[in-house]
Scaffold this motif. Structure first.
Motif, short mmCIF file in Angstrom:
data_model
loop_
_atom_site.label_atom_id
_atom_site.label_comp_id
_atom_site.label_asym_id
_atom_site.label_seq_id
_atom_site.Cartn_x
_atom_site.Cartn_y
_atom_site.Cartn_z
N ALA A 1 -87.76 16.77 -37.08
CA ALA A 1 -88.86 16.17 -36.33
C ALA A 1 -89.39 17.15 -35.29
CB ALA A 1 -88.39 14.89 -35.63
N ASP A 2 -90.69 17.07 -35.06
CA ASP A 2 -91.30 17.86 -34.00
C ASP A 2 -91.31 17.11 -32.69
OD1 ASP A 2 -91.99 20.09 -35.65
OD2 ASP A 2 -93.71 18.96 -36.41
N TYR A 3 -91.38 15.77 -32.79
CA TYR A 3 -91.50 14.92 -31.61
C TYR A 3 -90.52 13.76 -31.68
CZ TYR A 3 -96.05 17.19 -31.18
OH TYR A 3 -97.06 18.12 -31.08
N LEU A 4 -90.11 13.31 -30.51
CA LEU A 4 -89.39 12.06 -30.35
C LEU A 4 -90.20 11.25 -29.35
CD1 LEU A 4 -85.57 11.70 -29.89
CD2 LEU A 4 -87.18 10.14 -28.87
N VAL B 1 -89.71 15.76 -26.56
CA VAL B 1 -89.64 14.35 -26.18
C VAL B 1 -90.92 14.03 -25.42
CG1 VAL B 1 -88.37 12.60 -24.88
CG2 VAL B 1 -87.12 14.45 -26.02
N ILE B 2 -91.65 13.04 -25.92
CA ILE B 2 -92.95 12.72 -25.34
C ILE B 2 -93.12 11.21 -25.28
CG2 ILE B 2 -94.10 12.92 -27.57
CD1 ILE B 2 -96.53 14.11 -26.06
N ARG B 3 -93.74 10.76 -24.20
CA ARG B 3 -94.07 9.33 -24.10
C ARG B 3 -95.13 9.03 -25.14
NH1 ARG B 3 -96.95 7.75 -19.94
NH2 ARG B 3 -97.88 9.80 -19.81
N PRO B 4 -95.10 7.84 -25.72
CA PRO B 4 -96.13 7.49 -26.70
C PRO B 4 -97.54 7.68 -26.14
CG PRO B 4 -94.37 5.89 -26.79
CD PRO B 4 -94.09 6.79 -25.61
N GLU B 5 -97.75 7.28 -24.90
CA GLU B 5 -99.09 7.44 -24.34
C GLU B 5 -99.48 8.90 -24.22
OE1 GLU B 5 -101.97 5.54 -21.07
OE2 GLU B 5 -100.04 6.15 -20.25
N GLY B 6 -98.55 9.76 -23.90
CA GLY B 6 -98.85 11.19 -23.81
C GLY B 6 -99.38 11.72 -25.13
N PHE B 7 -98.76 11.30 -26.22
CA PHE B 7 -99.23 11.72 -27.54
C PHE B 7 -100.62 11.16 -27.82
CE2 PHE B 7 -99.74 10.94 -32.08
CZ PHE B 7 -99.60 12.22 -32.56
N LEU B 8 -100.84 9.89 -27.51
CA LEU B 8 -102.15 9.28 -27.74
C LEU B 8 -103.24 9.99 -26.95
CD1 LEU B 8 -101.14 5.52 -27.73
CD2 LEU B 8 -101.88 6.87 -29.71
N LEU B 9 -102.94 10.34 -25.71
CA LEU B 9 -103.93 11.03 -24.88
C LEU B 9 -104.27 12.40 -25.45
CD1 LEU B 9 -102.61 10.04 -21.35
CD2 LEU B 9 -104.77 9.31 -22.38
N LEU C 1 -82.15 14.01 -23.25
CA LEU C 1 -82.13 15.27 -22.50
C LEU C 1 -83.16 16.22 -23.10
CD1 LEU C 1 -78.26 15.49 -22.11
CD2 LEU C 1 -79.95 14.54 -20.52
N ARG C 2 -84.32 16.21 -22.46
CA ARG C 2 -85.49 16.94 -22.98
C ARG C 2 -85.20 18.42 -23.25
NH1 ARG C 2 -87.79 12.55 -21.06
NH2 ARG C 2 -89.93 12.02 -21.56
N ASP C 3 -84.59 19.09 -22.30
CA ASP C 3 -84.34 20.53 -22.47
C ASP C 3 -83.42 20.78 -23.66
OD1 ASP C 3 -85.94 21.08 -20.30
OD2 ASP C 3 -84.28 21.25 -18.88
N ALA C 4 -82.39 19.98 -23.81
CA ALA C 4 -81.45 20.16 -24.93
C ALA C 4 -82.14 19.91 -26.26
CB ALA C 4 -80.26 19.23 -24.76
N LEU C 5 -82.98 18.88 -26.33
CA LEU C 5 -83.70 18.60 -27.57
C LEU C 5 -84.73 19.68 -27.87
CD1 LEU C 5 -83.92 14.75 -27.19
CD2 LEU C 5 -82.96 15.95 -29.17
#
Length: 103
Positions: free
Chosen positions: A21-24, A43-51, A32-36
């Protein structure tokens, strides 16, 4: 275990890695964003992706919203869909779509 603070979320991390996967997409702050990111997973909030998608392809996103509204529960007004998206935690995205529809 090194990718999340919640042991119940380990399977999500394992699936993201196994599927390349490219995104979670999540509101959960336990990942843990840095580890992923070292595994190539943002790791992105759904709204961040929509925006981001709306900024890159506004007409396409409006088309998707119109299609979704027309098929949602037998067809509903797009304003109702945007209200539901707002309540689901994507208020900024819903506002951006409303503004674009008004112009």
């Amino acid at each position: 275990a090194s990718l999340t603070v919640d042991p119940d979320d380990r399977h999500v991390c394992a699936l993201a890695i196994a599927s390349s996967a490219d995104y979670l997409f999540t509101h959960d702050r336990g990942y843990l964003r840095d580890a992923l990111e070292t595994r190539g997973i943002e790791v992105i909030r759904p709204e961040g992706f929509l925006l981001l998608a709306f900024e890159e392809q506004p007409r396409a996103m409006l088309d998707v919203l119109e299609l979704q509204a027309s098929t949602w529960a037998g067809g509903r007004p797009i304003d109702e869909l945007l209200d539901a998206i707002d309540r689901a935690g994507a208020a900024e995205f819903a506002d951006m779509a409303r503004t674009s529809l008004d112009t």
